[in-house]
Design an enzyme around this catalytic site. Sequence first.
Site, PDB file in Angstrom:
ATOM      1  N   ASP A  51     -11.774   0.844  -0.419  1.00  0.00           N
ATOM      2  CA  ASP A  51     -11.446   1.699   0.714  1.00  0.00           C
ATOM      3  C   ASP A  51      -9.995   1.531   1.160  1.00  0.00           C
ATOM      4  O   ASP A  51      -9.289   0.626   0.702  1.00  0.00           O
ATOM      5  CB  ASP A  51     -12.384   1.399   1.885  1.00  0.00           C
ATOM      6  CG  ASP A  51     -13.808   1.860   1.636  1.00  0.00           C
ATOM      7  OD1 ASP A  51     -14.001   2.765   0.800  1.00  0.00           O
ATOM      8  OD2 ASP A  51     -14.727   1.319   2.274  1.00  0.00           O
ATOM      9  N   TYR A 109     -16.038 -10.271  -4.508  1.00  0.00           N
ATOM     10  CA  TYR A 109     -15.158  -9.982  -3.379  1.00  0.00           C
ATOM     11  C   TYR A 109     -14.950 -11.252  -2.551  1.00  0.00           C
ATOM     12  O   TYR A 109     -15.851 -12.095  -2.435  1.00  0.00           O
ATOM     13  CB  TYR A 109     -15.772  -8.924  -2.467  1.00  0.00           C
ATOM     14  CG  TYR A 109     -15.667  -7.506  -2.971  1.00  0.00           C
ATOM     15  CD1 TYR A 109     -14.566  -6.709  -2.649  1.00  0.00           C
ATOM     16  CD2 TYR A 109     -16.678  -6.958  -3.756  1.00  0.00           C
ATOM     17  CE1 TYR A 109     -14.488  -5.397  -3.106  1.00  0.00           C
ATOM     18  CE2 TYR A 109     -16.592  -5.650  -4.217  1.00  0.00           C
ATOM     19  CZ  TYR A 109     -15.501  -4.878  -3.887  1.00  0.00           C
ATOM     20  OH  TYR A 109     -15.427  -3.592  -4.345  1.00  0.00           O
TER      21      TYR A 109
END
Length: 248
Positions: A51, A109
């Site tokens: 994003d 992540y």
Amino acid sequence: MRYFLDLAYRGTNYHGWQIQKNASSVQETVNQALSTILQQKTECTGSGRTDTGVHATQQIAHFDTGTIIDPADLQYKLNVLLPFDIAVNNIRQVKEDAHARFDATLRSYNYLIHTKKDPFKVGSSYFYSQPLNIDLINKAIPVLKETKDFQAFSKVKTDVKTFDCEIFDISWETSEDGHRFVVSADRFLRGMVRALVGTLLDVGLSKTSPDDLKIILKSGNRSMAGRAVPPEGLFLTKVDYPENIYIA
């Protein structure tokens, strides 16, 4: 011939990985550089979207070309042409049907939080100074590891066939400088990591208990989970593939 690009980027100046109308993206920037060097329109496909404002120390993308290339030479030329906030770590030839998104077996992540004001961490870590009960967070971590349905942590109106994700590794690490949330899974839903961190912060503040977390997961209701923390602390750090897809 198909190649995998191993990329790193600072996402601050981009509206995410994926190409968007009237907005700068990492994918579009890489496509333009590839097309310029190879002297033909070239498009790459990433392992997944990140994003706006999210970073990557390893993002994998594949591209096709009919031109015989020297991967080391192309890597050098791309790094000369690309802006300072995008770097090519490596280029490897793969089988013709290898796919950066669908063949990925693991994605990892990190989410970074600093607890003391630090001007040098602005844009690459989330400043959050409230004291947390780490014992409660550590009690909540196994609840997430034993779960597969993460609909409650997905952005709403997401077009997916399933909300199941298999978590391979998950932890919350604390140091003098702050916190780091680490998670690896076969796949992630849109907004999932940032929602997980926001909910774990609520656990650390005693607003949400580990037992509440079970209820949230079972509900599949995004509104019951915590807020999505800001994007600047999130890094895509690793994407793994079967070794047999590589040619060189």
